[in-house]
Design a protein around this motif. Structure first.
Motif: not given
Ligand SMILES: C[C@@H]1N[C@@H](c2nc3ccccc3[nH]2)[C@H](O)[C@@H]1O
Length: 451
Positions: A10-14
């Protein structure tokens, strides 16, 4: 840069609502509860100083002997609603409970093992009762799950032989089945807190943990997972081999905090999990063995985490009978009393983008660019608080959170640097000074001279 196939998912920050809620919660209660709470660090009359949840290994107890504790597990004092009310009064917005610790005993009735709550005198779905009671108090619940499993015959620390590899394949299937079972049974849970993932067996299975995180998140939209779950295909944990954070937040701060001046840590979401004694997660009968943290020490840790964009997860270890030590009940009350008056500097707050000063910590409300909290732990002897804001910042007013209608005297030292005078603060507890800044487009804002 290495080619990493099984790294961050998951690309961060969500920025989705579930993660925003996780972030705004800031303060959580950790619960370590299992068979280890029955002996409480004492075995055959001998007290073991090591962590009580490790008594099986520190006292060299056989798996058969240890596992027979399940037939004694009958927490007659367990009252999930009373626990939830204590947690609510303490001011936590979330709670993380051990569904299965390293011992392998499951607090829920699992179809994948008999080493669970169903096969105890208690018999009922203890985990389900906990989740229902905490949710009823508006507290989010996350589930701690230890991959390391001393009970399971297929657990292997290292995979040295074909037999090891076959056994661990079965362990991986068992793990996945239990995790899917937990999400099926308890759809309101917000996160999974993985532990016991440091051994070679797991580090050799980066692809598995990658695919497992994906599957769990597909099944449970919004699920928040700690970085401790993961290893990439090179065995790099928490961060992949290119230094990219895996999971949704960094969970390496166990019983330790970052340097309060560290701003690197503010770049990711992270959480510190902390014990009240120096190193007891499970219930230990003897709390004279080490320093026991005071309310002010724990409040300062919570404030420090908030000031650096982190969450603070404070641990409680219920007794084998299902109640808390009186010291824990007292601390929960003391912290809760402080939170009653000061939680506006914690909930939905984070890093203010300002350098830490000696009097304490800055926090900034995520919904307000112009309101800054100063949480004070060290009163300067002259009662004047030096604050160094960003260049060009102008303070409109400053006041004690406890006395909002009494503006404090200000002295501007230079561009964005002030003394705030607060001489008559009586409280012995940490307190909050609010700074309200002129907003950027206000007329008084001194436009930088053009030359
Ligand atoms: C969150 C904490 N992590 C567990 C743990 N297991 C360890 C094994 C070796 C060294 C440190 C450990 N902490 C502790 O028992 C607690 O659950």
């Amino acid at each position: 840069e290495k080619e990493v196939k099984y790294g961050q998912i998951t690309e961060l920050p969500r920025q989705d609502d579930a993660m925003k809620k996780w972030r705004s919660n800031r303060f959580g209660q950790f619960i370590h509860w299992g068979l280890y709470a029955i002996p409480g660090g004492v075995w055959k009359g001998k007290t073991y100083e090591y962590a009580a949840e490790f008594l099986k290994s520190s006292a060299g107890i056989s798996t058969a002997t240890w596992d027979s504790l399940q037939y004694q597990f009958n927490p007659i004092k367990f009252n999930a609603m009373a626990w939830a009310k204590m947690a609510k009064a303490m001011g936590v917005k979330y709670a993380t409970i051990t569904t299965k610790h390293h011992e392998g005993f499951c607090l829920w009735p699992s179809e994948y093992t008999d080493f669970d709550i169903e096969n105890t005198p208690y018999g009922k779905d203890l985990l389900g009762e906990f989740i229902e009671a905490y949710n009823a108090e508006g507290i989010d619940v996350s589930l701690y799950y230890s991959v390391l499993d001393w009970h399971h015959p297929d657990w292997r620390y290292k995979l040295n032989s074909e037999e090891d590899k076959e056994a661990f394949e079965r362990l991986k299937i068992f793990t996945k089945n239990q995790l899917l079972e937990l999400l099926d049974r308890y759809p309101t849970v917000k996160g999974l807190w993985f532990d016991g993932t440091w051994d070679q067996c797991w580090k050799d299975n980066g692809q598995f943990s990658y695919e497992l995180e994906k599957k769990l998140k597909e099944k449970h939209p919004g699920l928040v997972v700690n970085s401790r779950m993961r290893a990439d295909e090179y065995g790099s944990r928490h961060f992949d081999s290119n230094g990219v954070l895996m999971g949704d937040y960094e969970s390496g701060y166990e019983r330790r905090l970052p340097n309060p001046w560290d701003i690197e840590v503010t770049k990711n979401d992270w959480e510190c999990c902390m014990t009240i004694p120096e190193n007891q997660w499970g219930y230990h009968k003897d709390w004279t063995l080490t320093h026991i943290k005071t309310a002010n020490e724990l409040i300062e840790m919570l404030v420090q985490c908030t000031s650096q964009n982190g969450n603070f997860l404070l641990n409680f270890g219920p007794t084998g009978e299902g109640d808390f030590r009186e010291e824990e009940v007292k601390l929960a009350k003391e912290i809760g009393d402080w939170m009653d008056d000061n939680s506006s500097a914690i909930y939905n707050c984070g890093y203010a983008g300002l350098k830490k000063q000696g009097w304490g910590y800055f926090t900034q409300n995520n919904d307000s660019e112009t309101t800054i909290n100063m949480v004070v732990f060290n009163k300067p002897i002259n009662g004047k608080y030096r604050v160094k804001l960003n260049k060009g910042s102008v303070i409109k007013k400053a006041y004690l959170l406890s006395k909002p209608d009494k503006a404090l005297d200000l002295e501007e030292i230079s561009n964005g640097e002030y003394f705030i005078e607060a001489k008559k603060v009586k409280t012995k507890d940490p307190f909050v000074i609010i700074i309200e800044l002129e907003n950027k487009d206000s007329k008084k804002f001194h436009q930088k001279a053009l030359t």
